[in-house]
Design an enzyme around this catalytic site. Structure first.
Site, short mmCIF file in Angstrom:
data_model
loop_
_atom_site.label_atom_id
_atom_site.label_comp_id
_atom_site.label_asym_id
_atom_site.label_seq_id
_atom_site.Cartn_x
_atom_site.Cartn_y
_atom_site.Cartn_z
N ARG A 1 -33.51 12.84 26.56
CA ARG A 1 -32.78 11.73 25.94
C ARG A 1 -31.36 12.11 25.53
NH1 ARG A 1 -35.21 7.02 24.76
NH2 ARG A 1 -37.27 6.84 25.65
N ARG B 1 -28.42 7.48 22.84
CA ARG B 1 -28.96 7.79 21.51
C ARG B 1 -28.00 8.45 20.55
NH1 ARG B 1 -35.35 9.17 21.46
NH2 ARG B 1 -35.96 7.00 21.52
N ARG C 1 -22.05 1.52 26.03
CA ARG C 1 -23.19 0.59 25.92
C ARG C 1 -22.73 -0.79 25.46
NH1 ARG C 1 -27.01 -2.43 24.96
NH2 ARG C 1 -28.99 -1.95 23.95
N ASP D 1 -34.40 4.03 33.04
CA ASP D 1 -35.59 3.99 32.19
C ASP D 1 -36.83 4.07 33.05
OD1 ASP D 1 -35.99 3.42 29.08
OD2 ASP D 1 -37.72 2.69 30.20
N TYR E 1 -47.93 0.68 29.27
CA TYR E 1 -46.99 -0.40 28.88
C TYR E 1 -47.33 -1.71 29.60
CZ TYR E 1 -43.88 2.80 26.40
OH TYR E 1 -43.35 3.69 25.50
#
Ligand code: CP3
Length: 345
Positions: free
Chosen positions: A20, A24, A33, A70, A146
């Site tokens: 990551r 972040r 972003r 992702d 998920y």
């Protein structure tokens, strides 16, 4: 250097990257972003994705880049779109429950994930061979979790219920995900990914037997194909019980979380695989002195060879950038066990 470590060749020091690392913690990431309406648009914008992929190499000095994307792009490519809800996480409008749902899932040939390969090509150009680029996917079990649950969960009990009550359907789903992932990863390699990591983030909610049957089997299916082209890392979070089985997999690197003792992991895995990990991401909340002390201990416990320094899971969003950079610098400073002269002699 990181590729050499993955393959078990001699290195001058332990290479380091951070799970990551793209996103972040970097203010530079948040600035890029902010140019996108939402996370999914961001992921699908190759120029922006490439830019944040390269940022940690320039800013933190890590020895590898990981493509910004992702794991949930695969469910989407198979016909289950997701949303990323701010401060909450992923959310699926449609979930898997019945045979009909599973029959409707497509096995993607990878062609509907072109934006990822475009981002990889752009990032490779910007990296200009300074460091290798890591491609990735989610483990079929973690993705199924998920797709059945429809969102994150502490226990994934709904997804586990699916395994216990509809095992045949679960196997059909896992096979479709594994086949899609193979096509996807081979295209990532074709675009320039030098190493592949499979994230089994929810391995730890399964029992050893269930993990072997429903997770490792499908990671191995993927690994057997992809490792013909590039080294593969298996990271089964919270599944130290699975290490003895992972030893027999075709992967080159085994990712470890912080609950595993490095020497014990080495004993179980043997000397034919590289270990990666395993500092607690919360260590980076500690003082500089404490970070240095524990990082040295970690480096000593793993040794220099067949080792890639990393955290035991992804960086937490509220970690200070200076602490992250300090951790990377500590690895570089303390993992030298031979001077470059000795190496070149
Ligand atoms: O490692 C990197 O920096 C590369 C990019 C990357 C992201 N997700 C970007 C992202 C990688 C490798 C992932 C993998 C991923 N995604 C995993 C496996 C690794 C792990 O942490 O266990 C999982 C389980 C996911 C699913 C996911 N994506 C969740 C649960 C969330 C929400 C909470 C969170 O982790 O932040 C995401 C969103 C996400 N993926 C963000 C980023 C940078 C944050 C969203 C944002 O910036 O708006």
């Amino acid at each position: 250097m990181l590729l050499r470590a993955a393959k078990g060749e001699e290195v001058e020091r332990a290479p380091v990257w951070l799970m990551r690392q793209a996103g972040r913690v970097l203010p530079e990431y948040r600035a890029v972003r902010a140019k996108s309406k939402n996370f999914i648009e961001f992921v699908k914008n190759p120029e922006l994705a490439a830019e944040v992929t390269v940022q940690p190499v320039d800013i933190l000095g890590v020895d590898a880049a990981i493509i910004f994307s992702d794991i949930l792009v695969i469910p989407e490519a198979m016909g289950l779109p997701y949303q990323m809800i701010e401060a909450k996480g992923p959310w699926f409008e449609k979930t898997l429950a019945t045979q009909e749902d599973v029959d409707k899932l497509i096995i993607t040939d990878g062609s509907n994930l072109q934006y990822v390969y475009d981002a990889i090509r752009l990032a490779k150009k910007q990296l200009d061979n300074r460091v290798p680029l890591i491609g990735f996917c989610g483990a079929p079990w973690t993705l199924l979790a998920y797709m059945v649950e429809g969102s994150g969960s502490k226990t994934f009990s709904k997804a586990k219920k699916f395994l216990y009550t509809q095992p045949k359907l679960a196997h059909q789903t896992l096979e479709k995900i594994a086949k899609s992932s193979i096509n996807y990863l081979l295209a990532q390699v074709e675009a320039g990914a030098n190493l592949i990591q499979i994230f089994d983030s929810w391995a730890g909610v399964l029992s050893p037997e269930m993990h072997k049957e429903f997770s490792l089997k499908y990671m191995n299916m993927i690994c057997d194909e992809v490792s013909k082209k590039v080294p593969v890392t298996i990271f089964a979070k919270d599944a130290h019980f699975a290490l003895a089985e992972i030893k027999n997999s075709s992967c080159s690197v085994v990712g470890l979380d912080w609950s595993v003792n490095p020497q014990e992991a080495r004993k179980i895995i043997g000397s034919n695989k590289t270990l990666q990990g395993n500092a607690d991401p919360c260590l980076l909340y500690a003082s500089f002195d404490e970070i240095e002390k524990q990082t040295k201990q970690m480096l000593n416990a793993f040794g220099k060879d067949r080792y890639i320094a990393n955290l035991g899971h992804g960086l937490y969003p509220d970690t200070e950038k200076e602490k992250v950079k300090f951790f990377v610098d500590c690895i570089k400073k303390h993992s030298y066990t031979k001077t470059p002269q000795t190496l070149h002699a």
